[in-house]
Scaffold this motif. Structure first.
Motif, PDB file in Angstrom:
ATOM      1  N   UNK A 143       5.950  26.282   7.940  1.00  0.00           N
ATOM      2  CA  UNK A 143       7.187  25.391   7.769  1.00  0.00           C
ATOM      3  C   UNK A 143       7.438  24.388   9.062  1.00  0.00           C
ATOM      4  N   UNK A 144       6.542  24.772   9.952  1.00  0.00           N
ATOM      5  CA  UNK A 144       6.807  23.886  11.478  1.00  0.00           C
ATOM      6  C   UNK A 144       5.978  22.750  11.218  1.00  0.00           C
ATOM      7  N   UNK A 145       5.048  22.530  10.325  1.00  0.00           N
ATOM      8  CA  UNK A 145       4.065  21.392  10.121  1.00  0.00           C
ATOM      9  C   UNK A 145       4.928  20.565   9.257  1.00  0.00           C
ATOM     10  N   UNK A 146       4.910  19.038   9.774  1.00  0.00           N
ATOM     11  CA  UNK A 146       5.269  18.114   9.224  1.00  0.00           C
ATOM     12  C   UNK A 146       4.747  16.915   8.977  1.00  0.00           C
ATOM     13  N   UNK A 147       4.641  16.208   7.983  1.00  0.00           N
ATOM     14  CA  UNK A 147       3.864  14.766   7.919  1.00  0.00           C
ATOM     15  C   UNK A 147       4.428  14.053   8.948  1.00  0.00           C
ATOM     16  N   UNK A 148       3.524  13.283   9.587  1.00  0.00           N
ATOM     17  CA  UNK A 148       3.798  12.367  10.722  1.00  0.00           C
ATOM     18  C   UNK A 148       4.385  11.005   9.958  1.00  0.00           C
ATOM     19  N   UNK A 149       5.605  10.424  10.518  1.00  0.00           N
ATOM     20  CA  UNK A 149       6.170   9.010   9.838  1.00  0.00           C
ATOM     21  C   UNK A 149       5.290   7.991  10.001  1.00  0.00           C
ATOM     22  N   UNK A 150       5.433   7.409   9.139  1.00  0.00           N
ATOM     23  CA  UNK A 150       4.357   5.952   9.193  1.00  0.00           C
ATOM     24  C   UNK A 150       5.267   4.917   9.549  1.00  0.00           C
ATOM     25  N   UNK A 151       6.171   5.022  10.450  1.00  0.00           N
ATOM     26  CA  UNK A 151       6.990   3.964  11.096  1.00  0.00           C
ATOM     27  C   UNK A 151       8.435   4.078  10.618  1.00  0.00           C
ATOM     28  N   UNK A 152       9.174   3.251  11.074  1.00  0.00           N
ATOM     29  CA  UNK A 152      10.680   3.215  10.910  1.00  0.00           C
ATOM     30  C   UNK A 152      10.942   2.418   9.569  1.00  0.00           C
ATOM     31  N   UNK A 153      11.820   2.790   8.862  1.00  0.00           N
ATOM     32  CA  UNK A 153      12.390   2.240   7.446  1.00  0.00           C
ATOM     33  C   UNK A 153      12.701   0.610   7.978  1.00  0.00           C
ATOM     34  N   UNK A 154      11.967  -0.346   7.241  1.00  0.00           N
ATOM     35  CA  UNK A 154      12.413  -1.793   7.460  1.00  0.00           C
ATOM     36  C   UNK A 154      12.336  -2.299   6.255  1.00  0.00           C
ATOM     37  N   UNK A 155      13.238  -3.610   6.245  1.00  0.00           N
ATOM     38  CA  UNK A 155      13.506  -4.076   5.125  1.00  0.00           C
ATOM     39  C   UNK A 155      13.769  -5.708   5.562  1.00  0.00           C
ATOM     40  N   UNK A 156      13.883  -6.666   4.420  1.00  0.00           N
ATOM     41  CA  UNK A 156      14.000  -7.996   4.886  1.00  0.00           C
ATOM     42  C   UNK A 156      15.263  -8.398   5.427  1.00  0.00           C
ATOM     43  N   UNK A 157      15.448  -9.364   6.096  1.00  0.00           N
ATOM     44  CA  UNK A 157      16.464  -9.654   6.799  1.00  0.00           C
ATOM     45  C   UNK A 157      17.535 -10.301   5.699  1.00  0.00           C
ATOM     46  N   UNK A 158      19.029  -9.921   5.836  1.00  0.00           N
ATOM     47  CA  UNK A 158      19.855 -10.354   5.183  1.00  0.00           C
ATOM     48  C   UNK A 158      20.288  -9.332   4.150  1.00  0.00           C
ATOM     49  N   UNK A 159      20.596  -9.558   3.002  1.00  0.00           N
ATOM     50  CA  UNK A 159      20.793  -8.911   1.901  1.00  0.00           C
ATOM     51  C   UNK A 159      19.371  -8.396   1.204  1.00  0.00           C
ATOM     52  N   UNK A 160      19.368  -7.035   0.747  1.00  0.00           N
ATOM     53  CA  UNK A 160      18.412  -6.361   0.061  1.00  0.00           C
ATOM     54  C   UNK A 160      17.671  -7.361  -0.829  1.00  0.00           C
TER      55      UNK A 160
ATOM     56  N   UNK B   9       2.365   5.753  -9.221  1.00  0.00           N
ATOM     57  CA  UNK B   9       0.786   6.000  -9.080  1.00  0.00           C
ATOM     58  C   UNK B   9       0.565   5.226  -7.827  1.00  0.00           C
ATOM     59  N   UNK B  10       1.023   4.024  -7.541  1.00  0.00           N
ATOM     60  CA  UNK B  10       0.798   3.292  -5.960  1.00  0.00           C
ATOM     61  C   UNK B  10       1.144   4.268  -4.911  1.00  0.00           C
ATOM     62  N   UNK B  11       2.609   4.850  -4.829  1.00  0.00           N
ATOM     63  CA  UNK B  11       2.880   5.599  -3.972  1.00  0.00           C
ATOM     64  C   UNK B  11       1.917   6.935  -3.691  1.00  0.00           C
ATOM     65  N   UNK B  12       1.398   7.580  -4.868  1.00  0.00           N
ATOM     66  CA  UNK B  12       0.501   8.553  -4.647  1.00  0.00           C
ATOM     67  C   UNK B  12      -0.935   8.067  -4.392  1.00  0.00           C
ATOM     68  N   UNK B  13      -1.358   6.871  -4.335  1.00  0.00           N
ATOM     69  CA  UNK B  13      -2.490   6.194  -3.608  1.00  0.00           C
ATOM     70  C   UNK B  13      -2.154   6.241  -2.323  1.00  0.00           C
ATOM     71  N   UNK B  14      -0.999   5.796  -1.573  1.00  0.00           N
ATOM     72  CA  UNK B  14      -0.882   5.515  -0.557  1.00  0.00           C
ATOM     73  C   UNK B  14      -0.574   6.801   0.243  1.00  0.00           C
ATOM     74  N   UNK B  15      -0.103   7.895  -0.242  1.00  0.00           N
ATOM     75  CA  UNK B  15       0.121   9.258   0.224  1.00  0.00           C
ATOM     76  C   UNK B  15      -0.621  10.161  -0.503  1.00  0.00           C
ATOM     77  N   UNK B  16      -1.854  10.672  -0.433  1.00  0.00           N
ATOM     78  CA  UNK B  16      -2.692  11.587  -0.851  1.00  0.00           C
ATOM     79  C   UNK B  16      -2.084  12.806  -1.040  1.00  0.00           C
ATOM     80  N   UNK B  17      -1.212  13.490   0.298  1.00  0.00           N
ATOM     81  CA  UNK B  17      -0.732  14.565   0.229  1.00  0.00           C
ATOM     82  C   UNK B  17       0.537  14.619  -0.991  1.00  0.00           C
ATOM     83  N   UNK B  18       0.807  13.476  -1.942  1.00  0.00           N
ATOM     84  CA  UNK B  18       1.671  13.645  -2.630  1.00  0.00           C
ATOM     85  C   UNK B  18       1.263  14.462  -3.934  1.00  0.00           C
TER      86      UNK B  18
END
Length: 476
Positions: free
Chosen positions: A32-49, A103-112
């Protein structure tokens, strides 16, 4: 432990593992102490979504669209309300598909893949529980009975008359008969009363001693009957009395004694109506008595003809014809001697009677179907999983935005603005292209002359109709 805890605990554990993997990235078998390393802070486009309406600049008035540019839609408000209600219903009715990672998220994160394995296991578990629930519901429709032993105790006491007694009852010799009983190996929490096993009890005393009007003691069950652990009968007398006990069991569902001819044919003595009909159908199939041309009829053999007194009968006639062949079951008959000998006072006669009681498993099955102990916790875990999947999809959109922007910022921003413009036009129901209509070249094209002619022609026709209607009103 209740019957619903194993299945509810398994579903709850699966939901917890799904949510723990989505939030913390903990795979099954990983500490339970093992965690996946974060891939960077959550970012988005400037202004509105991305895909939302642009906000107005401070100091500038909000853009106002001319009413002439909007389509006239009388049912637009109703359509919007229907869309809102549809979205609300879909939000409440979250399906299994909404918990699947793209499917694209599963390809990016094999642990999924571990999450998808847990999801497949949850689906199999839900199917198994649902199938078991259906099996339990079908089992509860059938009577679930167990054969148990009911021990009957019959005893009596004798009180000789005393001349020095204060009351009149003590001066007269009398005896008291007790009929009691209990269920052997009764492991239920609520003990059944002795009288609950019987429909009626009749005690027949010596008619010569007690006369034709006082020799019978009867008890019959009624809807308002209070259950008791035994029966007591007290009568005056100083001589031994022979009595007969007639006990009628309370069968649930009701059972019937078969006519002797039908009993010999089916090999049954006392049984429920449904079991008798089933035995008849089995006899018909075994001896091939069903009419080959008209399946509704039965060709009676010699035994059926003796019992039903007809050469041919319909299936639908069997229940009606059975009514005259079914008799009340025989009572249990016990002969007992009520002794007034003081040396026999401690003697008790015991009898064992076979009775049918409800299977304890039936109560557990019913409580399993009615239990909602773990439903709220499972629903809460489901909501958390759905929210986590939605946030993952949103992060994927922001990541795609950043990657596309980093490759070619100029082209991407231009394409993004064009997409925003198209979305804004769709959202506001604007007809045409406002940007082109602002320029003079738009009205110098070849179609403008014909458009002006058509416009004036429509106006003239409209005015002519108004004048004709006005003249018609004045003449009338």
């Amino acid at each position: 432990m209740s019957a619903d805890e194993p299945s509810g605990g398994a579903r709850r554990a699966t939901k917890s593992k799904l949510f723990e993997f989505l939030v913390h990235g903990v795979r099954p078998g990983m500490p339970s102490a093992t965690r996946m390393a974060p891939q960077g802070s959550a970012m988005g486009p400037p202004g509105p979504p991305y895909g939302a309406s642009p906000t107005a600049r401070p100091g500038n008035p909000p853009p106002i669209l001319e009413q002439s540019r909007k389509r006239t839609a009388p049912t637009q408000v109703q359509q919007q309300q229907a869309a809102v209600q549809s979205r609300a219903r879909s939000a409440k009715r979250r399906r299994m598909v909404d918990k699947i990672l793209p499917q694209k998220i599963r390809e990016l994160v094999p642990e999924s893949q571990a999450y998808m394995d847990l999801l497949a296991f949850e689906r199999k578990l839900d199917q198994t529980i649902m199938r078991k629930r259906v099996d339990i519901q079908e089992a509860l429709k059938r009577p679930m009975k167990q054969k148990r032993k009911l021990r009957l105790y019959i005893s009596n006491t004798f009180n000789p008359g005393r001349s020095d007694a204060d009351d009149s009852d003590g001066c007269i010799a009398s005896w008291e008969l007790r009929v009691e009983g209990k269920l052997l190996e009764d492991t239920g929490k609520q003990k059944r009363k002795f009288s609950s096993f019987f429909k009626s009890l009749v005690i027949e005393l010596d008619k010569d001693l007690y006369g034709p009007d006082n020799h019978l003691v009867e008890w019959h069950r009624t809807p308002s009957t209070q259950e008791t652990d035994g029966f007591q009968v007290k009568r005056p007398g100083d001589v031994s009395v022979r009595c007969t006990l007639l006990l009628m069991l309370d069968y649930q569902p009701p059972q019937f004694k078969l006519d002797p001819r039908l009993a010999r044919l089916l090999g049954l003595h006392t049984q429920t109506r449904s079991a008798i009909v089933q035995a008849l159908w089995q006899y018909i199939k075994t001896n091939k008595l069903q009419d080959s041309h008209d399946k509704e009829y039965i060709a009676c053999d010699k035994y059926f003809q003796q019992i039903f007194d007809c050469p041919r009968l319909k299936f639908s006639e069997i229940p009606q014809r059975l009514t005259s062949l079914l008799l009340p079951p025989d009572p249990i008959i016990i002969n007992h001697l009520i002794s007034v000998d003081l040396s026999d006072q401690k003697k008790t006669a015991c009898y064992d009677i076979d009775v049918e009681v409800d299977d304890p498993l039936k109560c557990q099955m019913s409580s399993f179907l009615l239990s909602t102990a773990n439903q709220q916790e499972i629903a809460g875990l489901d909501n958390k999983i759905h929210e986590t999947i939605e946030s993952i999809n949103q992060l994927k959109i922001q990541r795609d935005f950043m990657l596309s922007f980093s490759k070619d910022p100029k082209c991407y921003i231009q394409e993004w603005l064009r997409s925003q413009s198209r979305d804004l036009k769709i959202m506001t129901d604007v007809v045409g292209s406002p940007e082109e209509e602002r320029r003079a070249e738009f009205y110098q094209q070849s179609w403008s002359q014909e458009a002006v002619s058509r416009y004036f022609y429509c106006k003239i026709q409209q005015r002519r109709q108004e004048l004709e209607q006005a003249i018609a009103v004045r003449t009338t």
